[in-house]
Write a protein that holds these residues in place. Sequence first.
Motif, mmCIF file in Angstrom:
data_model
loop_
_atom_site.group_PDB
_atom_site.id
_atom_site.type_symbol
_atom_site.label_atom_id
_atom_site.label_comp_id
_atom_site.label_asym_id
_atom_site.label_seq_id
_atom_site.Cartn_x
_atom_site.Cartn_y
_atom_site.Cartn_z
ATOM 1 N N CYS A 1 33.129 68.838 51.114
ATOM 2 C CA CYS A 1 31.788 68.637 50.562
ATOM 3 C C CYS A 1 31.883 67.712 49.350
ATOM 4 O O CYS A 1 32.698 67.953 48.457
ATOM 5 C CB CYS A 1 31.190 69.981 50.166
ATOM 6 S SG CYS A 1 29.595 69.865 49.338
ATOM 7 N N VAL A 2 31.061 66.658 49.323
ATOM 8 C CA VAL A 2 31.095 65.736 48.183
ATOM 9 C C VAL A 2 30.474 66.358 46.937
ATOM 10 O O VAL A 2 30.669 65.858 45.839
ATOM 11 C CB VAL A 2 30.407 64.384 48.503
ATOM 12 C CG1 VAL A 2 31.151 63.635 49.578
ATOM 13 C CG2 VAL A 2 28.956 64.557 48.864
ATOM 14 N N GLY A 3 29.754 67.464 47.093
ATOM 15 C CA GLY A 3 29.144 68.140 45.957
ATOM 16 C C GLY A 3 30.093 69.107 45.279
ATOM 17 O O GLY A 3 30.504 68.898 44.144
ATOM 18 N N CYS A 4 30.487 70.150 45.994
ATOM 19 C CA CYS A 4 31.314 71.202 45.396
ATOM 20 C C CYS A 4 32.811 71.003 45.638
ATOM 21 O O CYS A 4 33.623 71.722 45.086
ATOM 22 C CB CYS A 4 30.885 72.566 45.933
ATOM 23 S SG CYS A 4 31.212 72.805 47.691
ATOM 24 N N LYS B 1 33.274 71.272 60.127
ATOM 25 C CA LYS B 1 32.332 70.172 60.283
ATOM 26 C C LYS B 1 30.954 70.656 60.722
ATOM 27 O O LYS B 1 29.932 70.120 60.312
ATOM 28 C CB LYS B 1 32.892 69.185 61.308
ATOM 29 C CG LYS B 1 32.106 67.940 61.494
ATOM 30 C CD LYS B 1 32.795 67.034 62.499
ATOM 31 C CE LYS B 1 31.950 65.838 62.825
ATOM 32 N NZ LYS B 1 32.588 65.001 63.849
ATOM 33 N N GLY B 2 30.893 71.714 61.527
ATOM 34 C CA GLY B 2 29.629 72.246 62.021
ATOM 35 C C GLY B 2 28.777 72.898 60.944
ATOM 36 O O GLY B 2 27.566 73.037 61.107
ATOM 37 N N GLU B 3 29.391 73.308 59.850
ATOM 38 C CA GLU B 3 28.663 73.965 58.759
ATOM 39 C C GLU B 3 28.117 72.963 57.747
ATOM 40 O O GLU B 3 27.382 73.340 56.846
ATOM 41 C CB GLU B 3 29.588 74.927 58.018
ATOM 42 C CG GLU B 3 30.166 76.009 58.879
ATOM 43 C CD GLU B 3 31.241 76.785 58.149
ATOM 44 O OE1 GLU B 3 31.266 76.751 56.906
ATOM 45 O OE2 GLU B 3 32.057 77.419 58.828
ATOM 46 N N MET B 4 28.517 71.698 57.885
ATOM 47 C CA MET B 4 28.172 70.674 56.899
ATOM 48 C C MET B 4 27.053 69.776 57.411
ATOM 49 O O MET B 4 26.795 69.709 58.607
ATOM 50 C CB MET B 4 29.393 69.808 56.599
ATOM 51 C CG MET B 4 30.625 70.592 56.230
ATOM 52 S SD MET B 4 30.581 71.197 54.581
ATOM 53 C CE MET B 4 31.301 69.831 53.756
ATOM 54 N N LEU B 5 26.409 69.092 56.487
ATOM 55 C CA LEU B 5 25.377 68.120 56.799
ATOM 56 C C LEU B 5 25.966 66.734 56.544
ATOM 57 O O LEU B 5 26.465 66.463 55.449
ATOM 58 C CB LEU B 5 24.144 68.336 55.911
ATOM 59 C CG LEU B 5 23.020 67.317 56.007
ATOM 60 C CD1 LEU B 5 22.411 67.329 57.412
ATOM 61 C CD2 LEU B 5 21.960 67.597 54.966
ATOM 62 N N ARG B 6 25.917 65.878 57.551
ATOM 63 C CA ARG B 6 26.409 64.510 57.390
ATOM 64 C C ARG B 6 25.295 63.666 56.787
ATOM 65 O O ARG B 6 24.142 63.751 57.193
ATOM 66 C CB ARG B 6 26.826 63.931 58.742
ATOM 67 C CG ARG B 6 27.405 62.530 58.642
ATOM 68 C CD ARG B 6 27.937 62.078 59.992
ATOM 69 N NE ARG B 6 28.611 60.817 59.884
ATOM 70 C CZ ARG B 6 28.108 59.654 60.299
ATOM 71 N NH1 ARG B 6 26.924 59.613 60.883
ATOM 72 N NH2 ARG B 6 28.790 58.538 60.156
ATOM 73 N N ALA C 1 29.145 60.856 54.612
ATOM 74 C CA ALA C 1 29.620 61.782 53.589
ATOM 75 C C ALA C 1 29.130 63.161 53.999
ATOM 76 O O ALA C 1 28.023 63.302 54.505
ATOM 77 C CB ALA C 1 29.062 61.399 52.223
ATOM 78 N N TYR C 2 29.955 64.163 53.807
ATOM 79 C CA TYR C 2 29.590 65.516 54.225
ATOM 80 C C TYR C 2 29.247 66.374 53.022
ATOM 81 O O TYR C 2 29.828 66.236 51.949
ATOM 82 C CB TYR C 2 30.731 66.140 55.036
ATOM 83 C CG TYR C 2 30.824 65.534 56.407
ATOM 84 C CD1 TYR C 2 30.165 66.105 57.475
ATOM 85 C CD2 TYR C 2 31.535 64.369 56.622
ATOM 86 C CE1 TYR C 2 30.221 65.540 58.739
ATOM 87 C CE2 TYR C 2 31.604 63.804 57.879
ATOM 88 C CZ TYR C 2 30.945 64.390 58.931
ATOM 89 O OH TYR C 2 30.997 63.825 60.172
ATOM 90 N N LEU C 3 28.286 67.273 53.251
ATOM 91 C CA LEU C 3 27.709 68.051 52.169
ATOM 92 C C LEU C 3 27.262 69.399 52.726
ATOM 93 O O LEU C 3 26.754 69.469 53.839
ATOM 94 C CB LEU C 3 26.492 67.267 51.660
ATOM 95 C CG LEU C 3 25.699 67.746 50.493
ATOM 96 C CD1 LEU C 3 26.486 67.497 49.208
ATOM 97 C CD2 LEU C 3 24.401 66.972 50.426
#
Length: 92
Positions: free
Chosen positions: A15-18, A24-29, A50-52
């Motif tokens: 995650c680029v935030g935390c 990958k399925g739990e993240m938002l591209r 970028a994944y978040l």
Amino acid sequence: MSDRTRARACPERTCVGCRERSGKGEMLRVVLVEGECVPDHRGTLPGRGAYLHPTPTCVDLAVRRRAFQRAFRVPGPLDTAKLRSAVPRETP
């Protein structure tokens, strides 16, 4: 036939935030389209992604740290209005 189970490995992304790793399925591209951060729910938009985590906390952290500029390798501020509207706000 082998006794091994055929479990597919789930790719992990950071995650680029935390900066935590998750499947990958739990993240938002998120992709960059004409200077705007756009959520890619299906994962099919072209370009660098970028994944978040899809939480307001991670979106805020990524914006504050200028993580999208680093991830997309572009200078200057980016518009995150579409991204913020796609992430549900937490209710108290």
